[in-house]
Scaffold this active site. Structure first.
Site, PDB file in Angstrom:
ATOM      1  CD1 TRP A 209      -0.404  -1.628   3.117  1.00 32.50           C
ATOM      2  CD2 TRP A 209       0.570   0.368   3.357  1.00 32.50           C
ATOM      3  NE1 TRP A 209       0.329  -1.663   4.285  1.00 32.50           N
ATOM      4  CE2 TRP A 209       0.939  -0.447   4.453  1.00 32.50           C
ATOM      5  CE3 TRP A 209       1.073   1.667   3.311  1.00 32.50           C
ATOM      6  CZ2 TRP A 209       1.779  -0.009   5.477  1.00 32.50           C
ATOM      7  CZ3 TRP A 209       1.913   2.105   4.323  1.00 32.50           C
ATOM      8  CH2 TRP A 209       2.256   1.275   5.385  1.00 32.50           C
TER       9      TRP A 209
ATOM     10  CE  LYS B 208      -3.574  -8.921  -1.556  1.00 29.81           C
ATOM     11  NZ  LYS B 208      -4.442  -7.800  -1.431  1.00 29.81           N
TER      12      LYS B 208
ATOM     13  CB  SER C  42       5.720  -7.509   6.030  1.00 27.50           C
ATOM     14  OG  SER C  42       4.816  -8.571   5.805  1.00 27.50           O
TER      15      SER C  42
ATOM     16  CD  GLU D 139      11.390  -4.104  -2.322  1.00 32.17           C
ATOM     17  OE1 GLU D 139      11.822  -4.078  -1.146  1.00 32.17           O
ATOM     18  OE2 GLU D 139      10.606  -3.279  -2.776  1.00 32.17           O
TER      19      GLU D 139
ATOM     20  CB  CYS E   4      10.769  -1.193   1.520  1.00 31.87           C
ATOM     21  SG  CYS E   4      10.978  -0.728  -0.195  1.00 31.87           S
TER      22      CYS E   4
ATOM     23  CE  LYS F 242       4.589  -2.237  12.590  1.00 37.49           C
ATOM     24  NZ  LYS F 242       4.722  -2.836  11.280  1.00 37.49           N
TER      25      LYS F 242
ATOM     26  CD  GLU G 124      10.103  -2.307   6.967  1.00 34.86           C
ATOM     27  OE1 GLU G 124       9.427  -3.348   6.958  1.00 34.86           O
ATOM     28  OE2 GLU G 124      10.608  -1.803   5.935  1.00 34.86           O
TER      29      GLU G 124
HETATM   30  P1  NDP Z   1       1.994  -7.079   4.117  1.00 33.94           P
HETATM   31  O1  NDP Z   1       3.235  -7.800   3.831  1.00 33.94           O
HETATM   32  O2  NDP Z   1       0.949  -7.734   4.934  1.00 33.94           O
HETATM   33  O3  NDP Z   1       1.282  -6.601   2.751  1.00 33.94           O
HETATM   34  C1  NDP Z   1       1.874  -6.633   1.477  1.00 33.94           C
HETATM   35  C2  NDP Z   1       0.953  -7.301   0.476  1.00 33.94           C
HETATM   36  O4  NDP Z   1       0.822  -8.683   0.822  1.00 33.94           O
HETATM   37  C3  NDP Z   1      -0.456  -6.747   0.469  1.00 33.94           C
HETATM   38  O5  NDP Z   1      -0.985  -6.791  -0.842  1.00 33.94           O
HETATM   39  C4  NDP Z   1      -1.190  -7.719   1.364  1.00 33.94           C
HETATM   40  O6  NDP Z   1      -2.578  -7.747   1.147  1.00 33.94           O
HETATM   41  C5  NDP Z   1      -0.549  -9.016   0.962  1.00 33.94           C
HETATM   42  N1  NDP Z   1      -0.691 -10.094   1.931  1.00 33.94           N
HETATM   43  C6  NDP Z   1      -1.011 -10.008   3.248  1.00 33.94           C
HETATM   44  N2  NDP Z   1      -1.071 -11.237   3.803  1.00 33.94           N
HETATM   45  C7  NDP Z   1      -0.778 -12.117   2.824  1.00 33.94           C
HETATM   46  C8  NDP Z   1      -0.647 -13.536   2.773  1.00 33.94           C
HETATM   47  N3  NDP Z   1      -0.826 -14.287   3.854  1.00 33.94           N
HETATM   48  N4  NDP Z   1      -0.305 -14.109   1.601  1.00 33.94           N
HETATM   49  C9  NDP Z   1      -0.085 -13.362   0.499  1.00 33.94           C
HETATM   50  N5  NDP Z   1      -0.212 -12.017   0.485  1.00 33.94           N
HETATM   51  C10 NDP Z   1      -0.543 -11.391   1.633  1.00 33.94           C
HETATM   52  O7  NDP Z   1       2.346  -5.720   4.779  1.00 33.94           O
HETATM   53  P2  NDP Z   1       1.379  -4.843   5.688  1.00 33.94           P
HETATM   54  O8  NDP Z   1       0.543  -4.097   4.762  1.00 33.94           O
HETATM   55  O9  NDP Z   1       0.671  -5.602   6.731  1.00 33.94           O
HETATM   56  O10 NDP Z   1       2.442  -3.967   6.436  1.00 33.94           O
HETATM   57  C11 NDP Z   1       3.102  -4.536   7.569  1.00 33.94           C
HETATM   58  C12 NDP Z   1       4.531  -4.122   7.570  1.00 33.94           C
HETATM   59  O11 NDP Z   1       5.174  -4.622   6.391  1.00 33.94           O
HETATM   60  C13 NDP Z   1       4.737  -2.633   7.486  1.00 33.94           C
HETATM   61  O12 NDP Z   1       4.588  -2.046   8.714  1.00 33.94           O
HETATM   62  C14 NDP Z   1       6.120  -2.603   6.955  1.00 33.94           C
HETATM   63  O13 NDP Z   1       7.013  -2.828   7.995  1.00 33.94           O
HETATM   64  C15 NDP Z   1       6.175  -3.758   5.983  1.00 33.94           C
HETATM   65  N6  NDP Z   1       5.922  -3.392   4.594  1.00 33.94           N
HETATM   66  C16 NDP Z   1       6.972  -3.363   3.745  1.00 33.94           C
HETATM   67  C17 NDP Z   1       6.785  -2.960   2.446  1.00 33.94           C
HETATM   68  C18 NDP Z   1       7.906  -2.886   1.496  1.00 33.94           C
HETATM   69  O14 NDP Z   1       7.836  -2.117   0.543  1.00 33.94           O
HETATM   70  N7  NDP Z   1       8.940  -3.667   1.651  1.00 33.94           N
HETATM   71  C19 NDP Z   1       5.486  -2.532   1.952  1.00 33.94           C
HETATM   72  C20 NDP Z   1       4.408  -2.666   2.906  1.00 33.94           C
HETATM   73  C21 NDP Z   1       4.669  -3.082   4.175  1.00 33.94           C
HETATM   74  P3  NDP Z   1      -3.611  -6.944   2.093  1.00 33.94           P
HETATM   75  O15 NDP Z   1      -2.927  -5.713   2.521  1.00 33.94           O
HETATM   76  O16 NDP Z   1      -4.740  -6.716   1.160  1.00 33.94           O
HETATM   77  O17 NDP Z   1      -3.971  -7.844   3.211  1.00 33.94           O
END
Ligand code: NDP
Length: 495
Positions: A161, A185, A239, A261, A296, A347, A396
């Site tokens: 997001w 997705k 994450s 990533e 990130c 958080k 993070e």
């Molecule tokens: P997530 O890893 O949960 O979200 C990233 C993507 O993965 C979203 O599209 C999410 O969908 C999807 N996702 C969530 N659960 C699953 C699953 N079990 N299997 C497959 N796909 C899944 O990150 P969060 O949005 O919860 O953020 C949490 C933390 O992650 C942040 O605080 C940050 O530390 C880190 N983060 C890192 C990013 C980066 O660019 N490296 C980007 C975003 C977050 P949905 O959101 O629709 O559930």
């Protein structure tokens, strides 16, 4: 179904259904979920809530489309993708508004960075489509051996997001340019810009089923993509924790290729000889406060030689108070918008409490602001007297929180920089070219910016070391590797 939002500042066209096989469709279950504007907590749309059967439907469409797309001459694929990029540019103001409304990013950023970079990314890969050659191996006269690249087939892409359209474009460009169909997705909370862009893809002439978007929760839709036997590869940005589960799903199902990533805890190292501390402070602030720190590669640990810490910190505090204006993201002068959701804000505030409890000292910021707006705003926060053992320096945070850690000498700087589970990015400030070379090599990170904060540009690969991910890179021609299989064709030339 197209809806005009009630937002007085923007006339935007919100697509709220999924996109599969060239059509906008409701979820098979008929379910929807609300999406809110993080700047005021109000619902802006009801978006289709996908399930496993919606992923099946999109994968079927993609499988039907994939052979034709792979067989399309590269020059034709190029023209379609260039048109796609042009349409993103032509609709950039609308897309910038959608992104700001949905994510809370300052409109000045979505106008100048998110949307133009997304179009430029697709255009860059489009242009590479008919310029990359395969190879003929240096065999003897008894054989001709070709080393050729073939698309994987159907790629699943799961994006986060924090840069919804930009991260989607970093995947879409190379996936489509290399002749794959895709099932994307977006994060549940930020699907709107990608849905509108899928519509632009259709307008550009992408064949039905080449680009599909399934909206809905990651635990359901993301899991279904990671486990799907009809998907040949998955590219994930998010994450570390979820990246791990995507890898597990692949291992337990069809061993689809996985590119991850993930997160980071990137150091910014300022040596005592760094020139022009005003400029350094400006770049350091940008590295952590840009995009509210929801990045990130955010430079969330400032490692500074104790001889220059005082003057640098003074400048940083001055900059935050003067330039990093927290406000309505639709306002041109705002540089810090809200965090993405209430739970994410909580958080981040929890980490600020933890920093204080562990003995670090807030020199600026340190709490929620603009509460009356109904949005999720946290002021840019700097912690002095942090140590690398504190949670604020190890985990993070994904928010506008900088931890300042002192060091003495190059060896200690490198030791602290590398004392992390991650390895995504780093910045290094020094005037000594030998120090710069030595330290840039010693830092364990996928991207090292010297005298700047940089992720490089479209010509350079972006990806991490260690728990920041592996399996591929975004951007540059290296991004094509993760979406293609290498095949050897050995032709016997003997009698
Ligand atoms: P997530 O890893 O949960 O979200 C990233 C993507 O993965 C979203 O599209 C999410 O969908 C999807 N996702 C969530 N659960 C699953 C699953 N079990 N299997 C497959 N796909 C899944 O990150 P969060 O949005 O919860 O953020 C949490 C933390 O992650 C942040 O605080 C940050 O530390 C880190 N983060 C890192 C990013 C980066 O660019 N490296 C980007 C975003 C977050 P949905 O959101 O629709 O559930």
């Amino acid at each position: 179904m197209a809806v005009t939002t009630p937002n007085p500042l923007a006339e935007v066209r919100l697509r709220t259904q999924m996109f599969a096989g060239g059509d906008f469709v409701d979820a098979v279950s008929g379910r929807t979920y609300p999406v809110e504007n993080p700047a005021n907590g109000q619902t802006i749309a009801e978006v289709a809530e996908g399930g496993v059967e919606d992923v099946d439907r999109a994968v079927e469409a993609a499988r039907r489309a994939a052979p034709g797309w792979a067989a399309t001459p590269p020059a034709d694929r190029k023209k379609l993708l260039q048109r796609f990029a042009d349409l993103i540019d032509e609709n950039s103001e609308e897309l910038a508004r959608i992104e700001t409304l949905d994510v809370g990013k300052p409109i000045s950023d979505t106008r100048s960075l998110d949307i133009p970079d997304s179009a430029a990314t697709i255009r860059w890969h489009a242009e590479a489509t008919d310029k990359l050659y395969d190879q003929v191996a240096p065999t003897g006269p008894g054989a001709v051996a070709m080393v050729v690249r073939e698309p994987l087939g159907v790629v699943g892409a799961i994006v986060p997001w924090n840069y919804p359209l930009q991260m989607a474009a970093w995947k879409l460009g190379p996936i489509l340019a290399t002749g794959n169909a895709v099932v994307m997705k977006p994060a549940q909370v930020t699907s709107l810009s990608l849905l509108r862009v899928a519509e632009l893809g259709a307008e550009a002439g992408l064949p039905d089923g080449v680009l599909n978007v399934v909206t809905g929760p990651g635990s359901v839709v993301g899991t279904a993509i990671a486990r799907h036997p009809g998907i040949d590869g998955v590219a994930f940005t998010g994450s570390t924790e979820v990246g791990r589960t995507v890898l597990e799903h692949s291992a337990r199902t069809n061993l689809k290729r996985v590119a991850l990533e993930l997160g980071g805890k990137s150091p910014q190292i300022v040596m005592a000889d760094a020139a022009n501390l005003d400029r350094v402070a400006d770049r350091v602030a940008n590295a952590i406060f840009w995009n509210m720190g929801e990045n990130c590669s955010a430079g969330s640990r400032l490692l500074v030689d104790r001889r220059v810490k005082g003057p640098l910190l003074d400048r940083l505090v001055g900059l935050v108070e003067r330039d990093w204006i927290v406000g309505d993201p639709m306002n041109d002068t705002t540089r810090v918008g809200p965090l993405i959701t209430k739970s994410h804000m909580e958080k981040v505030l929890g980490y600020i409490d933890a920093g204080r409890a562990e003995g670090a000292r807030t020199v600026v910021g340190g709490g929620r602001v603009r509460e009356d707006s109904g949005g999720w705003f946290v002021s840019p926060t700097i912690f002095d007297r942090a140590t690398n053992e504190m949670r604020i320096a190890r985990e993070e945070i994904f928010g506008p929180v900088l931890s300042v850690i002192e060091f003495e000498g190059e060896d200690e700087a490198i030791a602290i920089a590398n004392d992390t589970d991650y390895g995504l990015a780093a910045s290094l400030y020094t005037e000594n070219v030998r120090t710069a070379h030595r330290m840039a090599r010693a830092i364990k990170a996928g991207v090292v910016g010297v005298n700047n904060y940089s992720e490089g540009d479209l010509t350079t690969p972006f990806g991490g070391f260690r728990q920041s991910g592996f399996g591929g890179h975004d951007k540059s021609v290296h991004a094509h590797d993760q979406y293609t299989n290498l095949k050897t064709i050995w032709i016997d030339m003997g009698e």
